[in-house]
Motif scaffolding. Structure first.
Motif, mmCIF file in Angstrom:
data_model
loop_
_atom_site.group_PDB
_atom_site.id
_atom_site.type_symbol
_atom_site.label_atom_id
_atom_site.label_comp_id
_atom_site.label_asym_id
_atom_site.label_seq_id
_atom_site.Cartn_x
_atom_site.Cartn_y
_atom_site.Cartn_z
ATOM 1 N N LEU A 37 0.827 -1.204 0.000
ATOM 2 C CA LEU A 37 0.000 0.000 0.000
ATOM 3 C C LEU A 37 0.860 1.253 0.000
ATOM 4 C CD1 LEU A 37 -2.627 1.674 0.609
ATOM 5 C CD2 LEU A 37 -2.223 1.150 3.016
ATOM 6 N N HIS A 38 0.505 2.178 -0.874
ATOM 7 C CA HIS A 38 1.086 3.518 -0.805
ATOM 8 C C HIS A 38 0.221 4.298 0.169
ATOM 9 C CE1 HIS A 38 2.881 7.328 -1.812
ATOM 10 N NE2 HIS A 38 1.684 7.808 -2.058
ATOM 11 N N ASN A 39 0.716 4.475 1.387
ATOM 12 C CA ASN A 39 -0.039 5.137 2.442
ATOM 13 C C ASN A 39 0.428 6.586 2.545
ATOM 14 O OD1 ASN A 39 -1.184 6.082 4.827
ATOM 15 N ND2 ASN A 39 -0.949 4.122 5.877
ATOM 16 N N ARG A 40 -0.445 7.515 2.190
ATOM 17 C CA ARG A 40 -0.089 8.935 2.208
ATOM 18 C C ARG A 40 0.149 9.464 3.622
ATOM 19 N NH1 ARG A 40 -4.957 10.919 -1.377
ATOM 20 N NH2 ARG A 40 -5.109 8.925 -2.411
ATOM 21 N N ASN A 41 -0.299 8.717 4.623
ATOM 22 C CA ASN A 41 -0.146 9.157 6.010
ATOM 23 C C ASN A 41 1.190 8.741 6.626
ATOM 24 O OD1 ASN A 41 -2.739 10.276 5.984
ATOM 25 N ND2 ASN A 41 -3.649 8.301 6.475
ATOM 26 N N LYS A 42 1.990 7.994 5.879
ATOM 27 C CA LYS A 42 3.271 7.527 6.401
ATOM 28 C C LYS A 42 4.405 8.037 5.529
ATOM 29 C CE LYS A 42 1.694 3.250 8.579
ATOM 30 N NZ LYS A 42 1.913 1.797 8.674
ATOM 31 N N ASP A 43 5.557 8.184 6.151
ATOM 32 C CA ASP A 43 6.772 8.561 5.432
ATOM 33 C C ASP A 43 7.686 7.335 5.432
ATOM 34 O OD1 ASP A 43 8.724 10.065 4.133
ATOM 35 O OD2 ASP A 43 9.537 10.853 6.010
ATOM 36 N N PRO A 44 7.580 6.493 4.415
ATOM 37 C CA PRO A 44 8.298 5.216 4.445
ATOM 38 C C PRO A 44 9.808 5.367 4.282
ATOM 39 C CG PRO A 44 7.226 5.513 2.333
ATOM 40 C CD PRO A 44 6.810 6.674 3.192
ATOM 41 N N LEU A 45 10.515 4.417 4.865
ATOM 42 C CA LEU A 45 11.967 4.329 4.698
ATOM 43 C C LEU A 45 12.297 3.855 3.285
ATOM 44 C CD1 LEU A 45 14.853 4.363 5.884
ATOM 45 C CD2 LEU A 45 14.442 2.002 6.641
ATOM 46 N N PHE A 46 11.519 2.870 2.809
ATOM 47 C CA PHE A 46 11.757 2.278 1.494
ATOM 48 C C PHE A 46 10.668 2.713 0.513
ATOM 49 C CE2 PHE A 46 13.782 -0.691 4.458
ATOM 50 C CZ PHE A 46 15.032 -0.826 3.879
ATOM 51 N N SER A 47 11.057 2.889 -0.741
ATOM 52 C CA SER A 47 10.086 3.224 -1.783
ATOM 53 C C SER A 47 9.181 2.023 -2.047
ATOM 54 C CB SER A 47 10.813 3.609 -3.077
ATOM 55 O OG SER A 47 11.421 2.448 -3.653
ATOM 56 N N ILE A 48 8.088 2.260 -2.726
ATOM 57 C CA ILE A 48 7.183 1.173 -3.121
ATOM 58 C C ILE A 48 7.965 0.118 -3.897
ATOM 59 C CG2 ILE A 48 5.278 0.565 -4.688
ATOM 60 C CD1 ILE A 48 3.981 1.856 -2.471
ATOM 61 N N GLU A 49 8.789 0.564 -4.842
ATOM 62 C CA GLU A 49 9.559 -0.366 -5.672
ATOM 63 C C GLU A 49 10.517 -1.204 -4.833
ATOM 64 O OE1 GLU A 49 7.898 2.914 -7.905
ATOM 65 O OE2 GLU A 49 9.327 2.999 -6.253
ATOM 66 N N GLU A 50 11.152 -0.582 -3.856
ATOM 67 C CA GLU A 50 12.071 -1.315 -2.981
ATOM 68 C C GLU A 50 11.310 -2.347 -2.144
ATOM 69 O OE1 GLU A 50 15.671 1.743 -1.872
ATOM 70 O OE2 GLU A 50 13.662 2.254 -1.140
ATOM 71 N N ARG A 51 10.141 -1.966 -1.640
ATOM 72 C CA ARG A 51 9.356 -2.887 -0.818
ATOM 73 C C ARG A 51 8.846 -4.066 -1.645
ATOM 74 N NH1 ARG A 51 5.238 1.024 1.741
ATOM 75 N NH2 ARG A 51 6.106 2.565 0.329
#
Length: 164
Positions: A37-51
């Motif tokens: 999920l691309h969650n707009r409420n979170k600032d992820p460490l890893f990009s979607i592609e990396e995950r």
């Protein structure tokens, strides 16, 4: 009729607890789609592609698991994938209230889609992506917490781990 289930999450990063749920779900359903999920409420460490890549490496040996990503409402994604089940992992009672609310709204939006709750293996009940990132940030060893490929990815983000 083939049973298709969607296991959604941010997986930032994927942990051995997530892998446990994926492996066990793959024994119950004909096909499991692990959806990042691309969650707009979170600032992820890893990009979607990396995950997505970390998940692909982590479950490459499970033939009936597909890795994907999505934006928007989960229920729309599940419908689009012709799935009838959403898989949610529970670690502790504290997870249940949030998950019950999410399952209830999904049921309201589409009564034909069920939520399948699965308790994680006790050895992973304390484990979360947030805890893994915290441990890795302080350069502690994450062996046993995440798959090997994920540990290497954390190493690239944070630096080498100590052996303690």
């Amino acid at each position: 009729m083939a049973s298709v289930a969607v296991y959604p999450g941010s997986f930032d990063p994927v942990t051995n607890g997530h892998i446990d749920i994926i492996e066990r779900s793959a024994q119950v359903f004909n096909k499991v789609i692990v959806a990042v999920l691309h969650n707009r409420n979170k600032d992820p460490l890893f990009s979607i592609e990396e995950r997505v890549l970390m998940l692909q490496h982590s479950v490459a040996d499970i033939p009936n698991v597909e890795i994907d990503s999505f934006n928007g409402l989960l229920i729309d994604y599940v419908r689009n994938k012709n799935a009838k089940t959403i898989i949610r992992g529970l670690r502790a009672v504290s997870d249940f209230e949030y998950e019950m609310q999410a399952a209830s709204i999904n049921r309201k939006l589409d009564p034909e889609i069920e939520t399948f709750f699965m308790m994680t293996n006790n050895q992973y009940s304390y484990l979360s992506s947030s805890i893994v990132k915290e441990v890795a940030k302080y350069e502690a060893n994450v062996d046993g917490l995440v798959p090997e490929y994920v540990a290497r990815s954390l190493y690239e983000k944070y630096g080498p781990f100590s052996t303690t």
